[in-house]
Design a protein around this motif. Structure first.
Motif, PDB file in Angstrom:
ATOM      1  N   UNK A 669       0.818  -1.209   0.000  1.00 32.57           N
ATOM      2  CA  UNK A 669       0.000   0.000   0.000  1.00 32.57           C
ATOM      3  C   UNK A 669       0.850   1.257   0.000  1.00 32.57           C
ATOM      4  N   UNK A 670       1.881   1.254   0.840  1.00 36.69           N
ATOM      5  CA  UNK A 670       2.655   2.477   1.016  1.00 36.69           C
ATOM      6  C   UNK A 670       3.917   2.535   0.172  1.00 36.69           C
ATOM      7  N   UNK A 699     -11.343  -6.232  -1.211  1.00 33.76           N
ATOM      8  CA  UNK A 699     -12.318  -5.156  -1.037  1.00 33.76           C
ATOM      9  C   UNK A 699     -11.726  -3.824  -0.594  1.00 33.76           C
ATOM     10  N   UNK A 700     -10.431  -3.765  -0.343  1.00 32.37           N
ATOM     11  CA  UNK A 700      -9.829  -2.538   0.177  1.00 32.37           C
ATOM     12  C   UNK A 700      -9.985  -1.340  -0.741  1.00 32.37           C
ATOM     13  N   UNK A 701      -9.874  -1.566  -2.053  1.00 38.80           N
ATOM     14  CA  UNK A 701     -10.011  -0.444  -2.980  1.00 38.80           C
ATOM     15  C   UNK A 701     -11.437   0.091  -2.973  1.00 38.80           C
ATOM     16  N   UNK A 704     -12.060   1.641   0.834  1.00 37.63           N
ATOM     17  CA  UNK A 704     -11.224   2.746   1.323  1.00 37.63           C
ATOM     18  C   UNK A 704     -10.438   3.470   0.236  1.00 37.63           C
ATOM     19  N   UNK A 705     -10.657   3.067  -1.025  1.00 43.84           N
ATOM     20  CA  UNK A 705      -9.937   3.655  -2.158  1.00 43.84           C
ATOM     21  C   UNK A 705      -8.420   3.526  -1.991  1.00 43.84           C
ATOM     22  N   UNK A 706      -8.004   2.419  -1.407  1.00 39.28           N
ATOM     23  CA  UNK A 706      -6.575   2.136  -1.273  1.00 39.28           C
ATOM     24  C   UNK A 706      -6.196   1.039  -2.254  1.00 39.28           C
ATOM     25  N   UNK A 707      -5.248   1.328  -3.128  1.00 39.98           N
ATOM     26  CA  UNK A 707      -4.877   0.378  -4.174  1.00 39.98           C
ATOM     27  C   UNK A 707      -3.618  -0.388  -3.794  1.00 39.98           C
ATOM     28  N   UNK A 766      -2.971  -0.178 -10.347  1.00 37.97           N
ATOM     29  CA  UNK A 766      -2.535  -1.283  -9.500  1.00 37.97           C
ATOM     30  C   UNK A 766      -3.735  -2.145  -9.105  1.00 37.97           C
ATOM     31  N   UNK A 767      -3.582  -3.445  -9.271  1.00 35.13           N
ATOM     32  CA  UNK A 767      -4.584  -4.411  -8.836  1.00 35.13           C
ATOM     33  C   UNK A 767      -3.851  -5.611  -8.241  1.00 35.13           C
ATOM     34  N   UNK A 768      -4.370  -6.192  -7.171  1.00 32.99           N
ATOM     35  CA  UNK A 768      -3.765  -7.430  -6.661  1.00 32.99           C
ATOM     36  C   UNK A 768      -3.800  -8.519  -7.726  1.00 32.99           C
ATOM     37  N   UNK A 769      -2.788  -9.360  -7.721  1.00 27.85           N
ATOM     38  CA  UNK A 769      -2.707 -10.471  -8.669  1.00 27.85           C
ATOM     39  C   UNK A 769      -2.604 -11.776  -7.891  1.00 27.85           C
ATOM     40  N   UNK A 770      -3.549 -12.674  -8.118  1.00 20.50           N
ATOM     41  CA  UNK A 770      -3.546 -13.988  -7.475  1.00 20.50           C
ATOM     42  C   UNK A 770      -3.173 -15.008  -8.534  1.00 20.50           C
TER      43      UNK A 770
END
Length: 924
Positions: A669-670, A699-701, A704-707, A766-770
């Motif tokens: 995130x940071x 669901x974070x994005x 909380x709009x956190x990518x 940015x998107x998580x990748x599984x």
């Protein structure tokens, strides 16, 4: 006695002078002299030094020679107070002062009231010297049995223990705040109390998870922030559950009251242009606060769901990322992780132990965390004796030998004092420290709950208990620090401010209602300054790497120092990579991954890989870290890519899933510029991290709009290894997919994996990748790529059949390892009318690419979806309706039947199932 020479006689005069001083006042001489004179007197049968040197004297007759056994027991007494004095401390504001502890009574140490006026040597207590026993006991009780109880005897590090001992005993744990500091503490307590009371009266029945009963923490947090610049802290990363969050947001982090009041309105619509949002007591916030010294402290409160304590590892990961950004990677003192816990949660949630366990590990260290427990002495409706097996909720802190300060929440000065002392300890020793503030929860678990149903006696006490502000104001007025009128003025000032902010909130709400009525939906956010990342798209991003860079990366990967003794099997592994590179082909999965890492490093993108045994790789495919066969010295080839400036970090994690994944998610995130990867030992281990996946990653994005661009590598594939090591539960990830929230891939070639990893940092979003990463494919002779596949191209979401038939009667779509089983079956059975297409990325599904394939293969070919997972698992339920829409006809399922368990436990049965469904794929 032998006759004395002149020098000896001169020395005797000095000795006599010191001896006389000892007779007059034993404490006035150095401890070494005291010991000497006592020993001499005992050995000389109470004779005097004068009698031995010059003649008899009457003074020695009045010297009290300390009984050596009693002296030893005084030392035992002092150590007992240091160890268990906290058991007699007055910690609970709802209870009277505890009765004297039998284990600290004088008779337990063979001492009595008759010894109270006897002077004893104090050893290490208060830097030595002699004190009367009465004074020793009084000072010990004041230090260890007041409103603060300290546990530090469990710490094995003597430097830590002695530092704490000195700071505790030299001050007797008595606050020494100035008049302005005391007024500031009072104002913070008043502000916190009035804020809660205002919300309670203005928004009746609305949930807010109030801080009432624990408002002293607002003064404590203010004291910590204000003291931070003095010890070198520039930034604080905070995490906490929902209780008290609204108060912290406004009273500490300066979120505007009118903005919060507006959010309480039943008509409130958030001004967000994306996502579903979250309730107000889950939201994060960032602010830069100015301390009384004029210094600035940046404070970041992490957003979090309701799952108690789950934010802990996320905060640690965020803090470590912020430390890297600030160049604070050595001592890690500039950025402070600060975690606020509840008493029931800190004792009950396993993620707390996991997070504590990595606090001193190289890949997860953050320079120590300050933990603050709001000890309500209840968990929802459960009493402490039903919720933990330990005396204190903080006993878990002893697993990492963290000091623990228990403190009475009705004593704001004591709470602020230990908060600043805890901060100083963290900065001195870079270790975790706990503050356990005993208080209470004035209302129920939430404001609609009735706590008297389950704790009637406790809540009678609470109803009768005065406010902290009233207690503290009375103390300050009594001491002449402020007047009663000044105390009332503080209350009036804050009450007026709240009313003013409420009026502003109502005005703004009314204006928004009017504006919304006049605004067309398309213009709703016209002029907005909000910055959001671009939406997801399937546009191919060129991720190929030029040959020169590949050559440089391979050189670094396959070259070790001449003095380094490589294990012979590992040397063959490296030689194989050299040969594959030279021949331009047969690059396997592990090599492809290493090329992705190395090329990113060469281009300036740092890489972090974390997980269980990921240095070598669970399946011996990676060898990111080599070990000297003779000295066990470590060598990391990826840290030695010629010309590469970015850092490669690889860490074997503790045996944890949820905490380590949370840490790496927080890091991503940071520090979005870094490719951040978490690898599970087996894919099903992600089950242990499900809370982190559901409530943060997926669901974070939206909330909380956190990518985040974090990558999850989950070994997946049915090879007959039984129920627990076959499935990474692909179906669960697909079920959580919506609104382009993350990417789920089941990749089949090393080159495509290479491009997928590089794509993570090459796009403008940015998107998580599984990744359902392979096991058997790591060494499958067909699962290899040519060098040219790495120097050109991009990630392929859909891969067409490279050997498609001229006329297709049957079209099989699949994903992952089963592709190679299908191809092998087709070849062995000489089937020439079937095309096999791979869906490499299941979500977001590239529907346009599939639609083009549908047209290319015609609309009459029989459509099959083949998978190795059970019918109620894998991708079938997710993809079947989409294939029907795209191809215009229902697909036929070929795979294992539905089952309760992910896989059978017998290899022979596994093979029978495989043969059966492969036959079905080509015959149904």
């Amino acid at each position: 006695m032998n006759s004395m020479s002149v020098p000896t006689q001169a020395n005797a005069a000095v000795i006599e002078q010191m001896y006389q001083a000892w007779l007059d006042q034993p404490d006035s001489v150095d401890p070494t002299w005291r010991a000497f004179f006592q020993g001499f007197s005992l050995g000389n049968n109470n004779g005097t030094l004068s009698s031995a040197l010059a003649g008899p004297t009457d003074a020695s007759a009045n010297v009290n020679i300390i009984d050596s056994l009693k002296q030893a027991h005084v030392h035992y007494l002092i150590n007992a107070y240091r160890s268990i004095g906290h058991l007699q401390a007055h910690l609970d504001p709802l209870s009277a002062t505890p009765t004297p502890l039998a284990k600290l009574s004088l008779d337990q140490f063979n001492l009595s009231d008759a010894d109270l006026d006897t002077s004893f040597d104090t050893g290490t207590y208060l830097n030595g010297g002699q004190m009367k026993l009465r004074e020793i006991v009084a000072s010990l009780q004041q230090t260890y049995c007041g409103h603060v109880g300290v546990e530090y005897a469990h710490i094995q590090d003597t430097d830590c223990r002695r530092w704490l001992q000195d700071r505790i005993e030299s001050t007797r744990l008595q606050p020494k705040f100035t008049q302005p500091q005391k007024v500031r503490i009072l104002r913070r307590v008043h502000k916190a109390e009035l804020f809660e009371r205002f919300l309670h009266t203005k928004y009746v029945g609305q949930k807010r998870f109030s801080l009432e009963g624990g408002e002293t923490i607002i003064a404590a947090l203010d004291a910590i922030i204000d003291h931070s610049p003095d010890v070198g802290v520039e930034e604080i990363v905070m995490g906490m559950a929902h209780r008290g969050r609204l108060n912290v947001l406004c009273s500490v982090m300066r979120k505007s009251f009118d903005q919060l009041f507006e959010q309480f309105s039943e008509n409130y619509l958030p001004d967000t242009v994306a996502g579903d949002g979250d309730v107000k007591y889950h939201l994060g916030y960032e602010s830069i606060l100015t301390t009384t010294s004029g210094a600035k402290v940046e404070v970041r409160l992490a957003a979090n769901p309701s799952h108690l304590e789950i934010v802990n590892p996320v905060v640690e990961g965020k803090a470590r990322a912020r430390q890297r950004i600030r160049g604070d990677t050595e001592t890690r003192t500039k950025v402070l992780p600060l975690l606020i816990h509840g008493d029931a949660a800190v004792a009950g949630q396993g993620v707390v132990a996991e997070t504590l366990n990595f606090s001193q590990l190289p890949g997860y260290r953050t320079g120590g965390t300050l933990h603050f427990v709001i000890n309500n002495q209840i968990g929802f409706t459960t009493d402490p004796h039903d919720s933990r097996s330990t005396r204190y909720c903080t006993d878990i802190a002893k697993m990492i030998e963290a000091p623990i300060f228990h403190v009475n929440g009705d004593d704001p000065e004591a709470v602020c004092m230990v908060s600043q002392l805890a901060l100083e300890f963290r900065e001195q020793f870079h270790r975790d420290v706990f503050i356990d503030m005993y208080c209470f929860r004035r209302r129920g678990h939430n404001e609609t709950d009735e706590p008297a149903f389950t704790q009637p006696i406790l809540y009678k006490k609470i109803a009768e208990h005065p406010l902290v502000s009233a207690i503290y104001t009375g103390q300050l007025v009594g001491a002449g620090t402020i007047t009663a009128v000044e105390g009332e003025a503080i209350t009036a000032e804050y009450s007026a401010a709240f009313e003013e902010n409420l009026a502003k909130a109502k005005e703004r709400e009314a204006a928004k209602i009017v504006k919304r009525a006049k605004t067309r939906p398309a213009d709703a956010f016209k002029g907005s300054t909000a910055v959001f990342q671009p939406g997801y798209n399937h546009t191919a991003v060129p991720t190929g790497v030029d040959r020169a860079t590949i050559d440089r990366v391979v050189q670094g990967l396959t070259t070790v120092p001449t003095t380094f003794k490589v294990n012979p099997k590992v040397q063959r592994f490296l030689d194989g990579r050299v040969a594959a590179h030279k021949d331009g082909g047969s690059i396997d999965w592990g090599f492809g991954e290493a090329l992705a890492f190395g090329s990113l490093l060469a281009e300036g993108t740092p890489v972090r890989l974390s997980g269980q045994d990921c240095e070598r790789g669970t399946f011996t495919h990676r060898h990111a870290v080599l070990n000297d066969a003779e000295t066990a010295e470590k060598y990391t080839p990826l840290k030695n890519i010629p010309g590469a400036t970015a850092r490669f970090c690889v860490y074997n994690s503790l045996l944890s899933e949820v905490a380590v994944l949370g840490f790496d998610y927080g890091y991503s995130l940071d520090y979005p510029e870094m490719l951040c990867i978490w690898e599970a030992q087996f894919g099903d281990f992600a089950n242990g991290a499900q809370v982190m996946i559901d409530q943060f990653i997926s669901s974070g994005e939206s909330k909380w709009q956190r990518t985040s661009g974090i990558v999850l590598l989950l070994p997946h594939g049915y090879e007959g290894q039984g129920p627990e090591h076959s499935s990474a539960r692909l179906e669960r990830f697909l079920q959580a997919c919506a609104e382009d929230n993350m990417q789920v891939a089941n990749i089949t070639t090393p080159a495509n994996f290479f491009h997928a990893l590089r794509r993570q940092v090459k796009r403008d979003f940015r998107k998580p990748l599984v990744v359902m990463s392979p096991k058997s494919l790591l060494r499958h002779p067909a699962a290899v790529s040519k060098l040219e596949d790495f120097t050109t191209g991009a990630f392929q979401e859909i891969i067409d059949d490279p050997a498609a038939p001229k006329k297709t009667e049957r079209l099989i779509l699949c994903s992952g390892k089963v592709y190679y089983d299908l191809v092998d079956y087709r070849a062995k059975n000489k089937i020439t009318d079937t095309a096999i297409v791979r869906v490499e990325q299941l979500y977001p599904l590239h529907r346009d690419a599939l639609s083009k394939l549908s047209d290319a293969y015609g609309h009459s070919a029989r459509l099959i979806w083949a998978q190795e997972e059970s019918q109620n698992m894998g991708a079938w339920s997710y993809i079947a309706p989409q294939l029907e829409e795209i191809f215009g006809r229902k697909p036929t399922y070929a795979g294992r039947g539905a089952s309760a368990s992910p896989a059978v436990g017998n290899l022979a049965l596994h093979r029978l199932e495989l043969t059966a469904f492969l036959n079905e794929a080509f015959t149904l």
